[in-house]
Design a protein around this motif. Structure first.
Motif, PDB file in Angstrom:
ATOM      1  N   GLY A 283       0.852  -1.178   0.000  1.00 38.09           N
ATOM      2  CA  GLY A 283       0.000   0.000   0.000  1.00 38.09           C
ATOM      3  C   GLY A 283       0.891   1.232   0.000  1.00 38.09           C
ATOM      4  O   GLY A 283       2.080   1.148   0.294  1.00 38.09           O
ATOM      5  N   PHE A 284       0.309   2.376  -0.328  1.00 36.27           N
ATOM      6  CA  PHE A 284       1.027   3.643  -0.261  1.00 36.27           C
ATOM      7  C   PHE A 284       0.092   4.660   0.359  1.00 36.27           C
ATOM      8  O   PHE A 284      -1.036   4.843  -0.102  1.00 36.27           O
ATOM      9  N   SER A 285       0.557   5.293   1.419  1.00 35.92           N
ATOM     10  CA  SER A 285      -0.252   6.296   2.090  1.00 35.92           C
ATOM     11  C   SER A 285       0.604   7.529   2.360  1.00 35.92           C
ATOM     12  O   SER A 285       1.693   7.428   2.917  1.00 35.92           O
ATOM     13  N   LEU A 286       0.096   8.668   1.933  1.00 36.82           N
ATOM     14  CA  LEU A 286       0.695   9.977   2.182  1.00 36.82           C
ATOM     15  C   LEU A 286      -0.402  10.794   2.880  1.00 36.82           C
ATOM     16  O   LEU A 286      -1.123  11.582   2.261  1.00 36.82           O
ATOM     17  N   PRO A 287      -0.576  10.543   4.195  1.00 34.94           N
ATOM     18  CA  PRO A 287      -1.741  11.061   4.919  1.00 34.94           C
ATOM     19  C   PRO A 287      -1.932  12.571   4.862  1.00 34.94           C
ATOM     20  O   PRO A 287      -3.070  13.034   4.750  1.00 34.94           O
ATOM     21  N   ASP A 288      -0.852  13.350   4.933  1.00 32.47           N
ATOM     22  CA  ASP A 288      -1.002  14.808   4.947  1.00 32.47           C
ATOM     23  C   ASP A 288      -1.608  15.363   3.658  1.00 32.47           C
ATOM     24  O   ASP A 288      -2.091  16.489   3.629  1.00 32.47           O
ATOM     25  N   PHE A 289      -1.555  14.573   2.575  1.00 30.81           N
ATOM     26  CA  PHE A 289      -2.121  14.999   1.299  1.00 30.81           C
ATOM     27  C   PHE A 289      -3.364  14.183   0.935  1.00 30.81           C
ATOM     28  O   PHE A 289      -3.866  14.274  -0.179  1.00 30.81           O
ATOM     29  N   LYS A 290      -3.798  13.343   1.866  1.00 33.53           N
ATOM     30  CA  LYS A 290      -4.971  12.495   1.659  1.00 33.53           C
ATOM     31  C   LYS A 290      -4.827  11.631   0.400  1.00 33.53           C
ATOM     32  O   LYS A 290      -5.766  11.471  -0.376  1.00 33.53           O
ATOM     33  N   ILE A 291      -3.626  11.087   0.229  1.00 32.85           N
ATOM     34  CA  ILE A 291      -3.347  10.210  -0.911  1.00 32.85           C
ATOM     35  C   ILE A 291      -3.161   8.798  -0.392  1.00 32.85           C
ATOM     36  O   ILE A 291      -2.420   8.563   0.568  1.00 32.85           O
ATOM     37  N   ARG A 292      -3.835   7.862  -1.037  1.00 35.63           N
ATOM     38  CA  ARG A 292      -3.739   6.449  -0.686  1.00 35.63           C
ATOM     39  C   ARG A 292      -3.916   5.612  -1.940  1.00 35.63           C
ATOM     40  O   ARG A 292      -4.751   5.923  -2.781  1.00 35.63           O
ATOM     41  N   ALA A 293      -3.090   4.558  -2.074  1.00 30.18           N
ATOM     42  CA  ALA A 293      -3.191   3.697  -3.251  1.00 30.18           C
ATOM     43  C   ALA A 293      -2.840   2.268  -2.882  1.00 30.18           C
ATOM     44  O   ALA A 293      -1.989   2.020  -2.026  1.00 30.18           O
ATOM     45  N   ASP A 294      -3.505   1.323  -3.544  1.00 32.72           N
ATOM     46  CA  ASP A 294      -3.145  -0.093  -3.464  1.00 32.72           C
ATOM     47  C   ASP A 294      -2.189  -0.379  -4.600  1.00 32.72           C
ATOM     48  O   ASP A 294      -2.456  -0.007  -5.749  1.00 32.72           O
ATOM     49  N   LEU A 295      -1.083  -1.045  -4.293  1.00 31.96           N
ATOM     50  CA  LEU A 295      -0.085  -1.353  -5.309  1.00 31.96           C
ATOM     51  C   LEU A 295      -0.112  -2.842  -5.610  1.00 31.96           C
ATOM     52  O   LEU A 295       0.160  -3.666  -4.742  1.00 31.96           O
ATOM     53  N   VAL A 296      -0.453  -3.175  -6.833  1.00 36.90           N
ATOM     54  CA  VAL A 296      -0.503  -4.557  -7.294  1.00 36.90           C
ATOM     55  C   VAL A 296       0.844  -4.874  -7.945  1.00 36.90           C
ATOM     56  O   VAL A 296       1.412  -4.041  -8.654  1.00 36.90           O
ATOM     57  N   ILE A 297       1.340  -6.068  -7.709  1.00 38.46           N
ATOM     58  CA  ILE A 297       2.654  -6.458  -8.228  1.00 38.46           C
ATOM     59  C   ILE A 297       2.743  -6.216  -9.737  1.00 38.46           C
ATOM     60  O   ILE A 297       1.916  -6.690 -10.507  1.00 38.46           O
ATOM     61  N   GLY A 298       3.773  -5.456 -10.132  1.00 42.11           N
ATOM     62  CA  GLY A 298       4.082  -5.241 -11.539  1.00 42.11           C
ATOM     63  C   GLY A 298       3.198  -4.271 -12.297  1.00 42.11           C
ATOM     64  O   GLY A 298       3.401  -4.050 -13.476  1.00 42.11           O
ATOM     65  N   LYS A 299       2.197  -3.676 -11.643  1.00 39.03           N
ATOM     66  CA  LYS A 299       1.302  -2.744 -12.336  1.00 39.03           C
ATOM     67  C   LYS A 299       1.474  -1.339 -11.765  1.00 39.03           C
ATOM     68  O   LYS A 299       1.059  -1.074 -10.640  1.00 39.03           O
ATOM     69  N   PRO A 300       2.083  -0.450 -12.538  1.00 42.76           N
ATOM     70  CA  PRO A 300       2.297   0.912 -12.036  1.00 42.76           C
ATOM     71  C   PRO A 300       0.981   1.625 -11.712  1.00 42.76           C
ATOM     72  O   PRO A 300       0.003   1.505 -12.429  1.00 42.76           O
ATOM     73  N   VAL A 301       1.003   2.326 -10.595  1.00 41.64           N
ATOM     74  CA  VAL A 301      -0.127   3.152 -10.170  1.00 41.64           C
ATOM     75  C   VAL A 301       0.383   4.588 -10.174  1.00 41.64           C
ATOM     76  O   VAL A 301       1.447   4.877  -9.633  1.00 41.64           O
ATOM     77  N   ARG A 302      -0.385   5.479 -10.780  1.00 36.44           N
ATOM     78  CA  ARG A 302       0.024   6.883 -10.880  1.00 36.44           C
ATOM     79  C   ARG A 302      -0.889   7.750 -10.033  1.00 36.44           C
ATOM     80  O   ARG A 302      -2.110   7.650 -10.153  1.00 36.44           O
ATOM     81  N   VAL A 303      -0.276   8.574  -9.192  1.00 40.46           N
ATOM     82  CA  VAL A 303      -1.040   9.533  -8.396  1.00 40.46           C
ATOM     83  C   VAL A 303      -0.445  10.924  -8.608  1.00 40.46           C
ATOM     84  O   VAL A 303       0.769  11.084  -8.684  1.00 40.46           O
ATOM     85  N   LYS A 304      -1.316  11.904  -8.742  1.00 45.66           N
ATOM     86  CA  LYS A 304      -0.879  13.280  -8.960  1.00 45.66           C
ATOM     87  C   LYS A 304      -0.755  14.004  -7.626  1.00 45.66           C
ATOM     88  O   LYS A 304      -1.517  13.748  -6.700  1.00 45.66           O
TER      89      LYS A 304
END
Length: 117
Positions: free
Chosen positions: A64-85
């Motif tokens: 998982g990826f969490s950047l709480p101060d910016f309210k950003i959260r993402a699930d990371l699946v093996i080998g599939k890039p996830v893009r967040v702005k």
């Protein structure tokens, strides 16, 4: 009033100009790899107001990826890039972390986003 012929001639020019504006406004892409039990890189430096895309890829486990101060959260699946702005509007240091338990050592899987004025 524009005739059809003038409209056809203006459209490619307008598209070319619009495309040039869009091309100049590209965001910087920062690639981040997630693997047990770290992010690489684990320190990211940005300028205040700089628009970026974080491209996160899990290499070995569904992290998982969490950047709480910016309210950003993402699930990371093996080998599939996830893009967040991200476009930080205040300077400081902000922590990010894995929020999907990935085994012994999970609590060490964290990093720092540094935003400079």
């Amino acid at each position: 009033m524009l005739t059809k012929r003038r409209m056809l001639l203006c459209t490619p020019l307008a598209l070319a100009v619009f495309g040039a504006v869009q091309a100049g406004a590209k965001e910087r892409v920062i690639k981040i790899e997630a693997r047990k039990f770290r992010y690489a890189p684990n320190v990211i430096e940005l300028k205040k107001g700089e628009a970026v895309v974080l491209e996160l890829t899990a290499l070995d486990f569904p992290h998982g990826f969490s950047l709480p101060d910016f309210k950003i959260r993402a699930d990371l699946v093996i080998g599939k890039p996830v893009r967040v702005k991200l476009k930080p509007e205040e300077a400081g240091q902000f922590g990010f972390l894995c929020d999907n338990f990935c085994g012994s050592g999970h609590e060490e899987m964290a990093g720092t986003l540094i935003v400079k004025a």
